[in-house]
Motif scaffolding. Structure first.
Motif, PDB file in Angstrom:
ATOM      1  N   SER A  25       0.838  -1.194   0.000  1.00  0.00           N
ATOM      2  CA  SER A  25       0.000   0.000   0.000  1.00  0.00           C
ATOM      3  C   SER A  25       0.876   1.248   0.000  1.00  0.00           C
ATOM      4  O   SER A  25       0.630   2.207  -0.724  1.00  0.00           O
ATOM      5  N   GLY A  28       4.136   3.126  -3.951  1.00  0.00           N
ATOM      6  CA  GLY A  28       3.273   3.272  -5.117  1.00  0.00           C
ATOM      7  C   GLY A  28       3.722   4.443  -5.966  1.00  0.00           C
ATOM      8  O   GLY A  28       4.909   4.801  -5.984  1.00  0.00           O
ATOM      9  N   LEU A  29       2.770   5.052  -6.645  1.00  0.00           N
ATOM     10  CA  LEU A  29       3.088   6.214  -7.474  1.00  0.00           C
ATOM     11  C   LEU A  29       3.794   7.267  -6.628  1.00  0.00           C
ATOM     12  O   LEU A  29       4.625   8.022  -7.116  1.00  0.00           O
ATOM     13  N   LEU A 108      -8.969   9.820  -3.842  1.00  0.00           N
ATOM     14  CA  LEU A 108      -7.625   9.414  -4.267  1.00  0.00           C
ATOM     15  C   LEU A 108      -7.685   8.254  -5.262  1.00  0.00           C
ATOM     16  O   LEU A 108      -6.960   8.244  -6.243  1.00  0.00           O
ATOM     17  N   TYR A 112      -5.899   8.150  -8.761  1.00  0.00           N
ATOM     18  CA  TYR A 112      -4.765   7.217  -8.766  1.00  0.00           C
ATOM     19  C   TYR A 112      -4.792   6.295  -9.982  1.00  0.00           C
ATOM     20  O   TYR A 112      -3.781   6.060 -10.631  1.00  0.00           O
ATOM     21  N   PHE A 233       1.046  10.726   2.521  1.00  0.00           N
ATOM     22  CA  PHE A 233       0.628  10.029   1.305  1.00  0.00           C
ATOM     23  C   PHE A 233       1.442   8.757   1.090  1.00  0.00           C
ATOM     24  O   PHE A 233       0.894   7.687   0.840  1.00  0.00           O
ATOM     25  N   THR A 234       2.752   8.889   1.216  1.00  0.00           N
ATOM     26  CA  THR A 234       3.595   7.754   0.868  1.00  0.00           C
ATOM     27  C   THR A 234       3.440   6.620   1.877  1.00  0.00           C
ATOM     28  O   THR A 234       3.547   5.452   1.533  1.00  0.00           O
ATOM     29  N   SER A 236       0.672   5.947   3.265  1.00  0.00           N
ATOM     30  CA  SER A 236      -0.760   5.602   3.195  1.00  0.00           C
ATOM     31  C   SER A 236      -1.491   5.925   4.491  1.00  0.00           C
ATOM     32  O   SER A 236      -2.363   5.187   4.931  1.00  0.00           O
ATOM     33  N   LEU A 239      -6.169   8.070   6.137  1.00  0.00           N
ATOM     34  CA  LEU A 239      -7.519   7.819   5.617  1.00  0.00           C
ATOM     35  C   LEU A 239      -8.064   6.449   5.989  1.00  0.00           C
ATOM     36  O   LEU A 239      -9.131   6.045   5.560  1.00  0.00           O
ATOM     37  N   ALA A 241      -6.647   3.424   5.445  1.00  0.00           N
ATOM     38  CA  ALA A 241      -6.211   2.258   4.669  1.00  0.00           C
ATOM     39  C   ALA A 241      -5.392   1.332   5.564  1.00  0.00           C
ATOM     40  O   ALA A 241      -5.600   0.117   5.590  1.00  0.00           O
ATOM     41  N   SER A 338      -1.126  -0.474  -4.305  1.00  0.00           N
ATOM     42  CA  SER A 338      -1.570   0.714  -3.564  1.00  0.00           C
ATOM     43  C   SER A 338      -3.044   0.996  -3.814  1.00  0.00           C
ATOM     44  O   SER A 338      -3.794   1.290  -2.883  1.00  0.00           O
ATOM     45  N   LEU A 342      -6.661   1.526  -1.438  1.00  0.00           N
ATOM     46  CA  LEU A 342      -7.562   2.681  -1.445  1.00  0.00           C
ATOM     47  C   LEU A 342      -9.009   2.218  -1.538  1.00  0.00           C
ATOM     48  O   LEU A 342      -9.919   2.857  -1.032  1.00  0.00           O
ATOM     49  N   LEU A 405      -5.547  14.237   4.326  1.00  0.00           N
ATOM     50  CA  LEU A 405      -4.698  13.224   4.958  1.00  0.00           C
ATOM     51  C   LEU A 405      -4.072  13.719   6.259  1.00  0.00           C
ATOM     52  O   LEU A 405      -4.170  13.056   7.291  1.00  0.00           O
TER      53      LEU A 405
END
Ligand code: TRP
Length: 493
Positions: A25, A28-29, A108, A112, A233-234, A236, A239, A241, A338, A342, A405
């Motif tokens: 997770s 990812g991007l 997201l 994503y 974000f990186t 995760s 939120l 998850a 990832s 989400l 976030l």
């Protein structure tokens, strides 16, 4: 009640599977696409340093809190929060933390899968050898051609969303677990291979210098906000998850050697995940920038770094098309594990409402797909339609990553540190070292919330030039009315 609750969705087979899933997770991007270009745009090492500090001091304690809340709650984030609130004797309004996360996750997910869809397209572009020997103009034309071709982007977005929801629909053990068991080792292998290659590149040392030679003058308040948002974000975070994944984490596992039951430590597990995530972001930088510097290209190209600058470099080097294919396969695998995370919290929530998992996945995936069309259009028909200087995509991205976030993380820290009973938190974390436990407690109670609030205040008080959004930041804020049917000039369909 909370001691025995068995998650209805399933339990990870082992601690390592949880690590793979959470790392999947996290990586990812954000690591491969965003981190390098943000570092490139924000002065390299200055950004990297703030980012590392945010990971260690805010990210790790909050991630521990999220896993702890999830494992104790044992359900989807919304219902876990409801249970935990009841447990703590406070208002059910705390469910809103799960709700906020669910909305952020939905937003997201919608964008994503669009960006991940580009990666799918580039696998094809590289594998077919179409870009071999291409110059800057050709490579830019391919990127712009992709953006202008709404149907193509939409098609890739659709495929990627289907891949995501296919896994989610199969459930925790048959879907998520199988996917991460295959994709994560593959990802590490591909990344190591690419790193080996970049070691030999003449651009390697300049890349190291760019990423690690700290220059205080390059530091800005805006970079701090971006670095903090990116840390959330990186990893995760914020939120739910990781909370959802934490709910499937066993409390005890059987030790392979002794055959005895032993507790699964949240702290060491989270350290491992954060370390792997950070490592992959840095290695991604060390794979991308050497190619960029060896070809005398610009590191500050923004979102195009991965889709224009890098392909341009691959076009000219030996085995470039092969390396490029490997690279975009890697990106796709990383994004896949990832995007699954989400979708999972929302689908799990619907399943708890009595929905069938497949139906839940189709409905969530379908609606996020629909919203994703806004992102698809942000890069062509709506690229001039801006609000606060950002496109639809830019606003959605800024709102979720830089506001929702950190806000979600703040509330999670407050709940774990101030609202739930101390004995419950301590028991669930089951840390062996009391000293380390106290450090964690101080972090979630005081330091992490203050840091998040301070950065919010700074940003509100110190308007700092351009906003976060790169691609469209220079577009003047005009009320452009674009005919929905009008073709943009760049379209080449
Ligand atoms: N961490 C992922 C990345 O770096 C993105 C992501 C997946 C995410 N799940 C999340 C971000 C949950 C925030 C919350 O690309």
């Amino acid at each position: 009640m909370n001691q025995q609750n068995k998650p209805i969705h399933g339990v990870w087979a082992s601690r390592w599977v949880f690590i793979l899933a959470a790392t999947g997770s996290a990586i990812g991007l954000g690591n491969i696409w965003k981190f390098p270009y943000m570092a490139g745009e924000n002065g390299g090492a200055a950004f990297v340093l703030v980012y590392l500090v945010c990971i260690a001091l805010i990210g790790v304690p909050i991630m521990m809190a999220e896993v702890m809340l999830g494992r104790r709650g044992g359900m989807s984030p919304i219902n876990s929060m409801g249970r935990l609130a009841r447990d703590a004797g406070v208002s059910q309004r705390w469910k809103a933390v799960g709700g906020l996360g669910a909305v952020a996750g939905f937003f997201l997910l919608s964008l994503y899968t669009v960006i991940a869809g580009w990666a799918l397209f580039y696998i094809w572009e590289m594998a077919s050898g179409a870009l071999r020997g291409a110059g800057a103009e050709e490579v830019t034309a391919v990127y712009e051609g992709l953006q202008a071709n709404v149907w193509l982007v939409l098609g890739c977005h659709t495929v990627f969303m289907a891949m995501t929801m296919f896994v989610v629909a199969r459930g925790v053990n048959k879907g998520l677990e199988v996917a991460v068991r295959i994709l994560m080792p593959l990802l590490f292998l591909l990344l190591l291979g690419l790193l080996g290659y970049s070691f030999t590149s003449e651009g390697f040392m300049p890349a190291v210098h760019f990423l690690f030679a700290f220059d205080a003058s390059a530091f800005t308040v805006k970079a701090a906000l971006l670095a903090m948002g990116h840390a959330f974000f990186t990893l995760s975070l914020g939120l739910g998850a990781i909370m959802a994944y934490g709910a499937y984490m066993p409390r005890e596992v059987t030790d392979r050697k002794t055959g005895k039951r032993k507790p699964v430590s949240i702290a060491s597990t989270v350290f491992t995940i954060a370390a792997l995530d950070t490592l992959v972001a840095l290695v991604a930088g060390l794979v991308i920038f050497p190619v960029v510097f060896a070809n005398a290209l610009e590191p500050g190209e923004g979102p195009r770094l991965l889709f224009v600058t890098l392909p341009l470099a691959f076009a000219s080097i030996p085995f470039g098309m092969m390396l490029g294919t490997v690279f975009f396969v890697l990106l796709t695998c990383a994004a896949w594990t990832s995007s699954i995370s989400l979708g999972e919290p929302l689908v799990a929530w619907l399943v708890e409402k009595g929905w069938n998992r497949i139906k839940a996945a189709v409905v969530i995936g379908g609606s996020a797909w629909l919203l994703g069309i806004g992102t698809v259009l942000s890069f062509n028909y709506w690229s001039e339609v801006t609000f606060l200087g950002r496109t639809f995509f830019g606003n959605l991205e800024f709102l979720t990553i830089n506001i929702m976030l950190p806000l979600g993380g703040l509330l999670i820290a407050i709940f774990a540190g101030w609202v739930m009973k101390e004995t419950h938190a301590r028991k669930e974390l089951a840390m062996q070292s009391f000293g380390l436990y106290m450090v964690w407690r101080a972090m979630v109670r005081v330091f992490a919330p203050l840091a998040v609030i301070a950065i919010f205040i700074f940003v509100a008080l110190v308007p700092d030039g351009d906003d976060a959004d790169e691609a469209e930041a220079d577009v003047p804020v005009v009320e452009t009315v674009v005919e929905p049917t009008g073709l943009p000039e760049t379209t080449d369909e």
